[in-house]
Design a protein around this motif. Structure first.
Motif, PDB file in Angstrom:
ATOM      1  N   LYS A   1      30.784 -33.005 -20.906  1.00 53.87           N
ATOM      2  CA  LYS A   1      30.386 -31.874 -21.742  1.00 53.87           C
ATOM      3  C   LYS A   1      31.145 -31.974 -23.059  1.00 53.87           C
ATOM      4  CE  LYS A   1      29.946 -26.820 -21.607  1.00 53.87           C
ATOM      5  NZ  LYS A   1      30.355 -26.549 -22.961  1.00 53.87           N
ATOM      6  N   ASN A   2      30.421 -31.772 -24.187  1.00 57.61           N
ATOM      7  CA  ASN A   2      31.069 -31.801 -25.480  1.00 57.61           C
ATOM      8  C   ASN A   2      31.944 -30.572 -25.673  1.00 57.61           C
ATOM      9  OD1 ASN A   2      29.818 -34.180 -26.148  1.00 57.61           O
ATOM     10  ND2 ASN A   2      28.098 -33.172 -27.164  1.00 57.61           N
ATOM     11  N   GLU A   3      32.998 -30.758 -26.454  1.00 60.43           N
ATOM     12  CA  GLU A   3      33.871 -29.635 -26.779  1.00 60.43           C
ATOM     13  C   GLU A   3      33.151 -28.613 -27.658  1.00 60.43           C
ATOM     14  OE1 GLU A   3      34.660 -32.794 -27.090  1.00 60.43           O
ATOM     15  OE2 GLU A   3      36.458 -33.180 -25.885  1.00 60.43           O
ATOM     16  N   VAL A   4      32.162 -29.065 -28.425  1.00 57.23           N
ATOM     17  CA  VAL A   4      31.423 -28.190 -29.340  1.00 57.23           C
ATOM     18  C   VAL A   4      29.930 -28.345 -29.076  1.00 57.23           C
ATOM     19  CG1 VAL A   4      30.941 -27.632 -31.754  1.00 57.23           C
ATOM     20  CG2 VAL A   4      33.218 -28.464 -31.101  1.00 57.23           C
ATOM     21  N   GLU A   5      29.280 -27.226 -28.818  1.00 56.42           N
ATOM     22  CA  GLU A   5      27.845 -27.240 -28.562  1.00 56.42           C
ATOM     23  C   GLU A   5      27.145 -26.392 -29.617  1.00 56.42           C
ATOM     24  OE1 GLU A   5      27.827 -29.457 -24.802  1.00 56.42           O
ATOM     25  OE2 GLU A   5      26.266 -28.883 -26.211  1.00 56.42           O
ATOM     26  N   GLN A   6      26.070 -26.940 -30.163  1.00 51.65           N
ATOM     27  CA  GLN A   6      25.297 -26.199 -31.149  1.00 51.65           C
ATOM     28  C   GLN A   6      23.887 -25.951 -30.646  1.00 51.65           C
ATOM     29  OE1 GLN A   6      26.894 -28.668 -34.916  1.00 51.65           O
ATOM     30  NE2 GLN A   6      25.247 -27.240 -35.430  1.00 51.65           N
ATOM     31  N   SER A   7      23.328 -24.850 -31.102  1.00 52.58           N
ATOM     32  CA  SER A   7      21.916 -24.578 -30.812  1.00 52.58           C
ATOM     33  C   SER A   7      21.303 -23.795 -31.972  1.00 52.58           C
ATOM     34  CB  SER A   7      21.798 -23.782 -29.502  1.00 52.58           C
ATOM     35  OG  SER A   7      22.395 -22.505 -29.655  1.00 52.58           O
ATOM     36  N   PRO A   8      20.008 -24.029 -32.229  1.00 50.65           N
ATOM     37  CA  PRO A   8      19.200 -25.071 -31.600  1.00 50.65           C
ATOM     38  C   PRO A   8      19.508 -26.437 -32.196  1.00 50.65           C
ATOM     39  CG  PRO A   8      17.929 -23.962 -33.292  1.00 50.65           C
ATOM     40  CD  PRO A   8      19.267 -23.268 -33.250  1.00 50.65           C
ATOM     41  N   GLN A   9      18.959 -27.484 -31.589  1.00 53.77           N
ATOM     42  CA  GLN A   9      19.120 -28.832 -32.135  1.00 53.77           C
ATOM     43  C   GLN A   9      18.265 -29.019 -33.372  1.00 53.77           C
ATOM     44  OE1 GLN A   9      18.392 -31.622 -28.863  1.00 53.77           O
ATOM     45  NE2 GLN A   9      20.044 -32.847 -29.669  1.00 53.77           N
TER      46      GLN A   9
ATOM     47  N   SER B   1      34.777 -25.051 -26.480  1.00 52.14           N
ATOM     48  CA  SER B   1      35.471 -24.872 -25.209  1.00 52.14           C
ATOM     49  C   SER B   1      36.980 -25.095 -25.313  1.00 52.14           C
ATOM     50  CB  SER B   1      34.896 -25.822 -24.157  1.00 52.14           C
ATOM     51  OG  SER B   1      34.992 -27.162 -24.607  1.00 52.14           O
ATOM     52  N   VAL B   2      37.463 -25.438 -26.501  1.00 48.45           N
ATOM     53  CA  VAL B   2      38.894 -25.710 -26.667  1.00 48.45           C
ATOM     54  C   VAL B   2      39.526 -24.612 -27.511  1.00 48.45           C
ATOM     55  CG1 VAL B   2      38.616 -28.199 -26.459  1.00 48.45           C
ATOM     56  CG2 VAL B   2      38.451 -27.145 -28.717  1.00 48.45           C
ATOM     57  N   GLY B   3      40.855 -24.492 -27.397  1.00 51.30           N
ATOM     58  CA  GLY B   3      41.563 -23.597 -28.287  1.00 51.30           C
ATOM     59  C   GLY B   3      41.554 -24.168 -29.688  1.00 51.30           C
ATOM     60  N   ILE B   4      41.330 -23.318 -30.669  1.00 53.15           N
ATOM     61  CA  ILE B   4      41.185 -23.839 -32.022  1.00 53.15           C
ATOM     62  C   ILE B   4      42.118 -23.119 -32.984  1.00 53.15           C
ATOM     63  CG2 ILE B   4      38.763 -24.384 -31.569  1.00 53.15           C
ATOM     64  CD1 ILE B   4      38.051 -22.104 -33.568  1.00 53.15           C
ATOM     65  N   SER B   5      42.394 -23.791 -34.078  1.00 50.07           N
ATOM     66  CA  SER B   5      43.115 -23.143 -35.170  1.00 50.07           C
ATOM     67  C   SER B   5      42.161 -22.800 -36.309  1.00 50.07           C
ATOM     68  CB  SER B   5      44.244 -24.034 -35.684  1.00 50.07           C
ATOM     69  OG  SER B   5      43.725 -25.284 -36.116  1.00 50.07           O
TER      70      SER B   5
ATOM     71  N   ILE C   1      32.746 -15.548 -36.678  1.00 55.65           N
ATOM     72  CA  ILE C   1      33.391 -16.171 -35.532  1.00 55.65           C
ATOM     73  C   ILE C   1      33.942 -15.100 -34.615  1.00 55.65           C
ATOM     74  CG2 ILE C   1      35.619 -16.443 -36.701  1.00 55.65           C
ATOM     75  CD1 ILE C   1      35.904 -19.122 -35.125  1.00 55.65           C
ATOM     76  N   ASN C   2      33.777 -15.312 -33.303  1.00 56.23           N
ATOM     77  CA  ASN C   2      34.341 -14.436 -32.291  1.00 56.23           C
ATOM     78  C   ASN C   2      35.294 -15.289 -31.467  1.00 56.23           C
ATOM     79  OD1 ASN C   2      34.808 -13.045 -29.800  1.00 56.23           O
ATOM     80  ND2 ASN C   2      33.060 -11.730 -30.256  1.00 56.23           N
ATOM     81  N   ILE C   3      36.573 -15.119 -31.708  1.00 56.82           N
ATOM     82  CA  ILE C   3      37.576 -15.977 -31.069  1.00 56.82           C
ATOM     83  C   ILE C   3      37.599 -15.770 -29.555  1.00 56.82           C
ATOM     84  CG2 ILE C   3      40.047 -16.479 -30.932  1.00 56.82           C
ATOM     85  CD1 ILE C   3      38.829 -17.479 -33.480  1.00 56.82           C
ATOM     86  N   GLN C   4      37.461 -14.522 -29.127  1.00 55.71           N
ATOM     87  CA  GLN C   4      37.508 -14.230 -27.684  1.00 55.71           C
ATOM     88  C   GLN C   4      36.363 -14.906 -26.950  1.00 55.71           C
ATOM     89  OE1 GLN C   4      38.011 -11.794 -30.045  1.00 55.71           O
ATOM     90  NE2 GLN C   4      40.219 -11.806 -29.674  1.00 55.71           N
ATOM     91  N   GLU C   5      35.173 -14.892 -27.569  1.00 49.11           N
ATOM     92  CA  GLU C   5      34.008 -15.490 -26.926  1.00 49.11           C
ATOM     93  C   GLU C   5      33.850 -16.965 -27.266  1.00 49.11           C
ATOM     94  OE1 GLU C   5      30.494 -13.229 -27.624  1.00 49.11           O
ATOM     95  OE2 GLU C   5      31.352 -11.376 -26.821  1.00 49.11           O
ATOM     96  N   LYS C   6      34.690 -17.499 -28.138  1.00 47.65           N
ATOM     97  CA  LYS C   6      34.627 -18.897 -28.557  1.00 47.65           C
ATOM     98  C   LYS C   6      33.228 -19.223 -29.085  1.00 47.65           C
ATOM     99  CE  LYS C   6      38.449 -20.622 -25.808  1.00 47.65           C
ATOM    100  NZ  LYS C   6      38.971 -21.636 -24.885  1.00 47.65           N
ATOM    101  N   HIS C   7      32.815 -18.437 -30.036  1.00 43.68           N
ATOM    102  CA  HIS C   7      31.463 -18.567 -30.557  1.00 43.68           C
ATOM    103  C   HIS C   7      31.444 -18.268 -32.048  1.00 43.68           C
ATOM    104  CE1 HIS C   7      27.336 -17.154 -31.468  1.00 43.68           C
ATOM    105  NE2 HIS C   7      26.997 -18.094 -30.615  1.00 43.68           N
ATOM    106  N   SER C   8      30.629 -19.023 -32.761  1.00 43.34           N
ATOM    107  CA  SER C   8      30.438 -18.802 -34.181  1.00 43.34           C
ATOM    108  C   SER C   8      28.958 -18.893 -34.510  1.00 43.34           C
ATOM    109  CB  SER C   8      31.209 -19.849 -35.001  1.00 43.34           C
ATOM    110  OG  SER C   8      30.937 -19.720 -36.384  1.00 43.34           O
ATOM    111  N   SER C   9      28.553 -18.171 -35.524  1.00 43.90           N
ATOM    112  CA  SER C   9      27.178 -18.252 -36.005  1.00 43.90           C
ATOM    113  C   SER C   9      27.158 -18.479 -37.511  1.00 43.90           C
ATOM    114  CB  SER C   9      26.418 -16.959 -35.703  1.00 43.90           C
ATOM    115  OG  SER C   9      26.227 -16.785 -34.328  1.00 43.90           O
TER     116      SER C   9
END
Lengths: 109, 113
Positions: free
Chosen positions: A1-9, A26-30, A63-71
């Protein structure tokens, strides 16, 4: 599994549409970066985020750090926005960068 | 203020030859990053350098690849004894510090015959 997943392709939109591209990691980020790569291959850094929201013209990144998600949002899309949009994160524990595979956006006039 | 300059834009080498890719960072930028983009694949981190020092080379293949960023002059990514699998676009980016946005060069497209 990649550390970073994007959608859509791949994404095709009509000119003027509101566009959203998602990135999960899926990783902790700075920091998280949004990059734009045009068909010619050149890469432009759009945003660097570590929290909250940033806006530049018609582009908005959140970016939502808690959910590990960005748009990445594009308002009033235009054919010149057609490009590959890449999400990248910098590891919080070192210097590693991890990249998503990109979202290919085509905006039709 | 010129952006990040990479040269050459295109480089063709035969198997077994050496490839040297150059990157001149933006003025005032002392942090340089090299990335590789294989055909039909995403970007991969290779190495992060700060003037005269390699900070992180965890993304670099252990053999044949080396990078430097001397006190004077551009950063160099060197690939010895190139193989077909080295064909890719190699991008360089620079920043004034590690916590600031990176500026990318236009890349060097390396083709191995």
């Amino acid at each position: 599994k990649n550390e970073v997943e994007q959608s859509p392709q791949n994404l095709t939109a009509q000119e003027g549409e509101f566009i959203t591209i998602n990135c999960s990691y899926s990783v902790g980020i700075s920091a998280l970066h949004w990059l734009q790569q045009h068909p010619g291959g050149g890469i432009v850094s759009l945003f660097m985020l570590s929290s909250g929201k940033k806006k530049h013209g018609r582009l908005i990144a959140t970016i939502n750090i808690q959910e590990k998600h960005s748009s990445l949002h594009i308002t009033a899309s235009h054919p010149r926005d057609s490009a590959v949009y890449i999400c990248a994160v910098r590891s919080g524990t070192g210097n590693q960068f991890y990249f998503g595979t990109g979202t290919s956006l085509t905006v039709i006039p | 203020n010129a952006g990040v300059m990479q040269n050459p834009r295109h480089l063709v080498r035969r198997r077994g030859q050496e490839a040297r890719l150059r990157c001149s960072p933006m003025k005032g930028h002392s942090h340089v990053y090299w990335y590789r983009q294989l055909p039909e694949e995403g970007l991969k981190f290779m190495v992060y350098l700060q003037k005269e020092n390699i900070i992180d080379e965890s993304g670099m293949p252990k053999e044949r690849f080396s990078a430097e960023f001397p006190k004077e002059g551009p950063s160099i990514l060197r690939i010895q004894q190139v193989v077909r699998g080295d064909s890719a676009a190699y991008f360089c980016a620079s920043s004034p510090s590690h916590n600031q946005p990176q500026h990318f060069g236009d890349g060097t497209r390396l083709s191995i015959l």
